[in-house]
Design a protein around this motif. Structure first.
Motif, PDB file in Angstrom:
ATOM      1  N   LEU A  59       0.819  -1.211   0.000  1.00 52.74           N
ATOM      2  CA  LEU A  59       0.000   0.000   0.000  1.00 52.74           C
ATOM      3  C   LEU A  59       0.860   1.272   0.000  1.00 52.74           C
ATOM      4  N   PRO A  60       1.926   1.369   0.815  1.00 56.26           N
ATOM      5  CA  PRO A  60       2.760   2.578   0.756  1.00 56.26           C
ATOM      6  C   PRO A  60       3.402   2.800  -0.611  1.00 56.26           C
ATOM      7  N   VAL A  61       3.847   1.722  -1.252  1.00 54.94           N
ATOM      8  CA  VAL A  61       4.461   1.871  -2.575  1.00 54.94           C
ATOM      9  C   VAL A  61       3.416   2.300  -3.592  1.00 54.94           C
ATOM     10  N   ARG A  62       2.226   1.726  -3.508  1.00 55.02           N
ATOM     11  CA  ARG A  62       1.166   2.133  -4.435  1.00 55.02           C
ATOM     12  C   ARG A  62       0.788   3.595  -4.223  1.00 55.02           C
ATOM     13  N   ALA A  63       0.793   4.044  -2.978  1.00 56.99           N
ATOM     14  CA  ALA A  63       0.513   5.460  -2.708  1.00 56.99           C
ATOM     15  C   ALA A  63       1.600   6.349  -3.310  1.00 56.99           C
ATOM     16  N   PHE A  64       2.860   5.889  -3.216  1.00 59.39           N
ATOM     17  CA  PHE A  64       3.959   6.649  -3.810  1.00 59.39           C
ATOM     18  C   PHE A  64       3.762   6.787  -5.316  1.00 59.39           C
ATOM     19  N   PHE A  65       3.420   5.689  -5.989  1.00 56.73           N
ATOM     20  CA  PHE A  65       3.219   5.759  -7.435  1.00 56.73           C
ATOM     21  C   PHE A  65       2.004   6.612  -7.792  1.00 56.73           C
ATOM     22  N   TYR A  66       0.951   6.539  -6.974  1.00 59.61           N
ATOM     23  CA  TYR A  66      -0.243   7.334  -7.250  1.00 59.61           C
ATOM     24  C   TYR A  66       0.074   8.824  -7.199  1.00 59.61           C
ATOM     25  N   VAL A  67       0.775   9.231  -6.159  1.00 59.25           N
ATOM     26  CA  VAL A  67       1.149  10.643  -6.036  1.00 59.25           C
ATOM     27  C   VAL A  67       2.115  11.036  -7.151  1.00 59.25           C
ATOM     28  N   SER A  68       3.054  10.139  -7.462  1.00 59.79           N
ATOM     29  CA  SER A  68       4.028  10.428  -8.519  1.00 59.79           C
ATOM     30  C   SER A  68       3.345  10.630  -9.861  1.00 59.79           C
ATOM     31  N   GLU A  69       2.313   9.842 -10.131  1.00 59.94           N
ATOM     32  CA  GLU A  69       1.592  10.003 -11.392  1.00 59.94           C
ATOM     33  C   GLU A  69       0.989  11.405 -11.499  1.00 59.94           C
ATOM     34  N   TRP A  70       0.387  11.877 -10.418  1.00 59.15           N
ATOM     35  CA  TRP A  70      -0.185  13.222 -10.421  1.00 59.15           C
ATOM     36  C   TRP A  70       0.900  14.281 -10.602  1.00 59.15           C
ATOM     37  N   ILE A  71       2.014  14.121  -9.904  1.00 59.21           N
ATOM     38  CA  ILE A  71       3.096  15.113 -10.015  1.00 59.21           C
ATOM     39  C   ILE A  71       3.610  15.177 -11.449  1.00 59.21           C
ATOM     40  N   ALA A  72       3.855  14.002 -12.051  1.00 59.74           N
ATOM     41  CA  ALA A  72       4.352  13.984 -13.425  1.00 59.74           C
ATOM     42  C   ALA A  72       3.343  14.592 -14.385  1.00 59.74           C
ATOM     43  N   ALA A  73       2.063  14.290 -14.159  1.00 58.75           N
ATOM     44  CA  ALA A  73       1.029  14.796 -15.065  1.00 58.75           C
ATOM     45  C   ALA A  73       0.989  16.320 -15.076  1.00 58.75           C
ATOM     46  N   TRP A  74       1.208  16.938 -13.918  1.00 61.49           N
ATOM     47  CA  TRP A  74       1.087  18.392 -13.834  1.00 61.49           C
ATOM     48  C   TRP A  74       2.418  19.117 -13.922  1.00 61.49           C
ATOM     49  N   SER A  75       3.528  18.407 -13.860  1.00 59.34           N
ATOM     50  CA  SER A  75       4.837  19.058 -14.003  1.00 59.34           C
ATOM     51  C   SER A  75       5.317  19.056 -15.447  1.00 59.34           C
ATOM     52  N   SER A  76       4.705  18.261 -16.290  1.00 55.84           N
ATOM     53  CA  SER A  76       5.128  18.125 -17.680  1.00 55.84           C
ATOM     54  C   SER A  76       4.264  19.013 -18.568  1.00 55.84           C
ATOM     55  N   GLN A  77       4.893  19.617 -19.560  1.00 53.21           N
ATOM     56  CA  GLN A  77       4.097  20.389 -20.504  1.00 53.21           C
ATOM     57  C   GLN A  77       3.171  19.501 -21.319  1.00 53.21           C
ATOM     58  N   ARG A  78       3.607  18.270 -21.566  1.00 50.19           N
ATOM     59  CA  ARG A  78       2.817  17.376 -22.403  1.00 50.19           C
ATOM     60  C   ARG A  78       3.097  15.938 -21.972  1.00 50.19           C
ATOM     61  N   LEU A  79       2.093  15.072 -22.155  1.00 51.95           N
ATOM     62  CA  LEU A  79       2.184  13.678 -21.752  1.00 51.95           C
ATOM     63  C   LEU A  79       2.048  12.776 -22.970  1.00 51.95           C
ATOM     64  N   VAL A  80       2.694  11.613 -22.894  1.00 51.26           N
ATOM     65  CA  VAL A  80       2.525  10.579 -23.913  1.00 51.26           C
ATOM     66  C   VAL A  80       1.857   9.380 -23.270  1.00 51.26           C
ATOM     67  N   ALA A  81       0.779   8.914 -23.871  1.00 54.39           N
ATOM     68  CA  ALA A  81       0.145   7.644 -23.521  1.00 54.39           C
ATOM     69  C   ALA A  81       0.462   6.668 -24.635  1.00 54.39           C
ATOM     70  N   ASP A  82       0.817   5.432 -24.287  1.00 47.92           N
ATOM     71  CA  ASP A  82       1.149   4.467 -25.337  1.00 47.92           C
ATOM     72  C   ASP A  82      -0.033   3.585 -25.731  1.00 47.92           C
ATOM     73  N   HIS A  83      -1.224   3.936 -25.271  1.00 54.92           N
ATOM     74  CA  HIS A  83      -2.423   3.137 -25.558  1.00 54.92           C
ATOM     75  C   HIS A  83      -3.627   4.039 -25.327  1.00 54.92           C
ATOM     76  N   PRO A  84      -4.689   3.919 -26.133  1.00 51.00           N
ATOM     77  CA  PRO A  84      -5.866   4.758 -25.917  1.00 51.00           C
ATOM     78  C   PRO A  84      -6.476   4.635 -24.525  1.00 51.00           C
ATOM     79  N   VAL A  85      -6.399   3.446 -23.902  1.00 51.16           N
ATOM     80  CA  VAL A  85      -6.939   3.297 -22.541  1.00 51.16           C
ATOM     81  C   VAL A  85      -6.114   4.110 -21.549  1.00 51.16           C
ATOM     82  N   ILE A  86      -4.802   4.160 -21.740  1.00 51.00           N
ATOM     83  CA  ILE A  86      -3.967   5.006 -20.896  1.00 51.00           C
ATOM     84  C   ILE A  86      -4.309   6.470 -21.124  1.00 51.00           C
ATOM     85  N   ALA A  87      -4.562   6.849 -22.377  1.00 49.20           N
ATOM     86  CA  ALA A  87      -4.953   8.237 -22.664  1.00 49.20           C
ATOM     87  C   ALA A  87      -6.255   8.589 -21.958  1.00 49.20           C
TER      88      ALA A  87
END
Length: 394
Positions: A134-162
């Motif tokens: 659970l702590p590691v999953r929380a780390f990745f969850y927060v990291s995903e949000w940080i990356a999403a908002w710190s990057s000018q643009r994101l790449v998804a490699d699959h429409p479901v990820i998009a």
């Protein structure tokens, strides 16, 4: 104004030449492609050492600058230290930064604040993987949000990820670009390990619960098959899941460990009766793309990621019984296998490296403020979901 030669720094991998997985392979392909197109490209590489002597060493490989960072730590803290040093160094160098994955997202706000232009490939939905605590999953969850908002643009490699990322950022900030592949060599050799062509199935994946390796082995081992199942991947002593996989295996299951020689892996794919793919979390999986290029009949876990990549003409399972049924059909129904192989080769055309790398160049030029590539107009499809859509990232 940008310099005449566009500049790129690639962060988030262990480095090139590729020896570790899908992201490293992609980084190598993209770096060499862009150098040929006039870019200045640097790739950060991690070197594990007992004691740090030269923190950063720069060298050149095939026109690509290798920025090698010595790390004297071990485990997850070593990866974080590497990511921190890379972000700090990249902030001083200019150009556009391509970040592969979001494990080091904690350092992206610093890079952005220092003027960094960031395009991040958001990889799979790592925090959904059941293998993590659970702590590691929380780390990745927060990291995903940080990356999403710190990057000018994101790449998804699959429409479901998009679709998933669209809950974090507007659609206009997301480019959907799949992982790439190439047709197998015309002169591929015989299968290794003493195997006979068309007399074995193959699985190429990390041996983890979310890849359903135990389900695949149990389903295959329900009865004598008269063929082999080859399970590529490292089995570790003392790992409970690995012990369960080994215990479930019949004598017809072969565990050769991890094989990294590309020629052997390609021969294993090309000559296999079918490819087993149990992945449940992720986007466009590189191993699945390579199976399509090899013309494999595919037995895959039934989820939107796998169906969106392999298409509806393959064989799918959702539980041990349907897995056993799919394996039985691949082993007994020659006409169905032939149709699946033909469909796999046709599907693979959507994952050509040349188109993938061109889409990345367009996205990088956009983020870096560089003009469009001189020999073509911007690719509108780079920002739209493709019809079907990147470690190994097994």
């Amino acid at each position: 104004m940008p310099d005449r030669a566009p500049k790129l720094l690639i962060l988030g991998t262990r480095g090139i030449p590729a020896a570790h997985g899908g992201f490293e392979t992609f980084a190598e392909r993209l770096a060499l492609y862009l150098v040929q197109r006039g870019w200045q490209v640097g790739v950060y590489c991690q070197r594990d050492v007992e004691a740090v002597r030269d923190r950063i060493v720069r060298s050149t490989w095939n026109g690509v600058e290798l920025i090698t960072v010595e790390i004297g730590l071990r485990g997850p803290v070593a990866t974080l230290a590497f990511d921190a040093i890379c972000a700090h160094d990249a902030a001083t160098r200019g150009g556009v930064c391509l970040v592969l994955g979001y494990n080091g997202a904690a350092f992206l706000p610093y890079l952005r604040a220092r003027g960094g232009r960031i395009l991040t490939n958001m990889d799979g939905i790592e925090w959904r993987r059941p293998k993590w605590s659970l702590p590691v999953r929380a780390f990745f969850y927060v990291s995903e949000w940080i990356a999403a908002w710190s990057s000018q643009r994101l790449v998804a490699d699959h429409p479901v990820i998009a679709d998933h990322l669209a809950r974090r950022r507007p659609r206009g900030a997301i480019a959907t670009i799949p992982y790439g592949g190439d047709p197998p060599a015309a002169d591929v050799g015989p299968p290794p390990l003493g195997l006979e062509p068309d007399r074995y199935l193959v699985s190429i994946a990390r041996i983890e619960p979310d890849n359903n390796i135990l389900t695949l082995v149990e389903a295959f081992s329900r009865r004598a098959r008269g063929v082999r199942l080859v399970v590529l991947g490292t089995l570790r002593v003392g790992n409970p899941y690995h012990r369960a996989v080994e215990a479930a295996a019949s004598p017809e299951v072969l565990f050769p460990g991890a094989i990294y020689e590309p020629e052997q892996v390609q021969a294993l794919r090309v000559h296999a009766r079918g490819y087993l793919h149990g992945h449940t979390v992720g986007g466009t999986n590189p191993s699945l793309v390579e199976a399509l290029w090899a013309g494999n009949a595919v037995v895959a876990h039934d989820n939107p990621f796998n169906r969106g990549t392999a298409g509806d003409a393959q064989f799918y399972f959702s539980d041990p019984d349907s897995c056993a049924a799919a394996i039985e059909r691949v082993l007994s129904d020659g006409a169905a296998v032939a149709a699946a192989r033909e469909a796999a080769r046709a599907r693979a055309e959507q994952f050509r490296w040349d188109a993938v790398l061109a889409a990345y160049e367009d996205a990088l030029r956009r983020v870096g403020g560089y003009p469009p590539a001189p020999d073509r107009a911007p690719r509108a499809t780079a920002a739209e979901p493709v019809a079907a859509p990147a470690g190994p990232r097994w």
